[in-house]
Scaffold this active site. Structure first.
Site, PDB file in Angstrom:
ATOM      1  N   CYS A   9       7.786 -19.251  -6.035  1.00  0.00           N
ATOM      2  CA  CYS A   9       8.557 -18.390  -5.037  1.00  0.00           C
ATOM      3  C   CYS A   9       7.570 -17.457  -4.049  1.00  0.00           C
ATOM      4  CB  CYS A   9       9.486 -17.625  -5.889  1.00  0.00           C
ATOM      5  SG  CYS A   9      10.790 -18.371  -6.171  1.00  0.00           S
ATOM      6  N   ASP A  32      -1.360 -29.381  -4.575  1.00  0.00           N
ATOM      7  CA  ASP A  32      -1.817 -28.898  -6.143  1.00  0.00           C
ATOM      8  C   ASP A  32      -2.864 -28.239  -6.144  1.00  0.00           C
ATOM      9  OD1 ASP A  32      -0.465 -29.609  -8.826  1.00  0.00           O
ATOM     10  OD2 ASP A  32      -2.343 -28.757  -8.995  1.00  0.00           O
ATOM     11  N   HIS A  48      14.961 -21.072  -6.362  1.00  0.00           N
ATOM     12  CA  HIS A  48      14.450 -20.932  -7.506  1.00  0.00           C
ATOM     13  C   HIS A  48      15.350 -21.609  -8.625  1.00  0.00           C
ATOM     14  CE1 HIS A  48      11.768 -19.610 -10.818  1.00  0.00           C
ATOM     15  NE2 HIS A  48      12.958 -19.599 -11.443  1.00  0.00           N
ATOM     16  N   ASN A  88       7.959 -32.576 -14.526  1.00  0.00           N
ATOM     17  CA  ASN A  88       7.915 -32.101 -15.985  1.00  0.00           C
ATOM     18  C   ASN A  88       9.266 -31.133 -16.176  1.00  0.00           C
ATOM     19  OD1 ASN A  88       5.610 -33.335 -16.762  1.00  0.00           O
ATOM     20  ND2 ASN A  88       4.449 -31.880 -15.503  1.00  0.00           N
ATOM     21  N   GLY A  94       5.455 -29.883 -21.184  1.00  0.00           N
ATOM     22  CA  GLY A  94       4.378 -29.155 -20.700  1.00  0.00           C
ATOM     23  C   GLY A  94       4.459 -28.389 -19.596  1.00  0.00           C
ATOM     24  N   HIS A 101       9.991 -28.811  -9.355  1.00  0.00           N
ATOM     25  CA  HIS A 101       9.150 -29.536  -8.392  1.00  0.00           C
ATOM     26  C   HIS A 101       8.794 -30.941  -8.699  1.00  0.00           C
ATOM     27  CE1 HIS A 101       6.799 -27.780 -11.416  1.00  0.00           C
ATOM     28  NE2 HIS A 101       5.823 -28.499 -11.390  1.00  0.00           N
ATOM     29  N   HIS A 103       5.752 -33.629  -8.606  1.00  0.00           N
ATOM     30  CA  HIS A 103       4.462 -33.921  -8.413  1.00  0.00           C
ATOM     31  C   HIS A 103       4.357 -35.365  -7.622  1.00  0.00           C
ATOM     32  CE1 HIS A 103       2.316 -31.357 -11.399  1.00  0.00           C
ATOM     33  NE2 HIS A 103       3.579 -31.235 -11.657  1.00  0.00           N
TER      34      HIS A 103
END
Ligand code: 5GP
Ligand code: ZN
Length: 115
Positions: A9, A32, A48, A88, A94, A101, A103
């Site tokens: 955020c 990242d 969010h 994830n 984890g 999001h 990856h």
């Protein structure tokens, strides 16, 4: 986690720096900070939402738009030989940042296949 303390955020609000490669009203894409491959981007909802654990059938339309952005992002970042998308969700995965999001990893051969 409250949106005020959420790292993603803060990046969305430009309160924290990030290398942003794409942005529209709904989504943001940035590098990242700890890449695991030559190209490691994070495709993030501006709203969010904690994770894929928090979504339902009512979210199909924007989720479709989110996934449909990926090919264009890949082309613009010169990742032509394939890529992998991971999200994830929750404790056992984890998940470090509880803000939804994907990856997007690629740029080199991704040897370790999980599934
Ligand atoms: P997760 O485990 O939640 O799926 O992954 C969170 C990712 O966010 C990790 O790959 C981590 O390197 C990345 N990350 C954590 N903090 C920051 C940050 O402040 N800036 C950027 N650009 N990435 C971050
Ligand atoms: Zn957040």
């Amino acid at each position: 986690m409250m949106t005020e303390t959420c790292i993603f955020c803060k990046i969305i609000k430009k309160d924290l720096p990030a290398i942003i490669v794409f942005e529209n009203e709904e989504f943001i894409v940035f590098h990242d900070k700890n890449p695991i491959s030559e190209l490691h981007l994070l495709l993030v909802t501006k709203k969010h939402i904690e994770s894929l654990q928090s979504i339902s059938i009512n979210d199909s339309e924007w989720l479709g738009r989110m996934i449909a952005l990926i090919p264009e992002i890949i082309i613009q970042n010169g990742c032509k030989n394939g890529f992998r998308v991971i999200s994830n969700a929750g404790t056992n995965s984890g998940q470090e940042i509880p803000h939804l999001h994907f990856h997007i990893i690629g740029g080199n051969s991704l040897h370790k296949k999980i599934l």
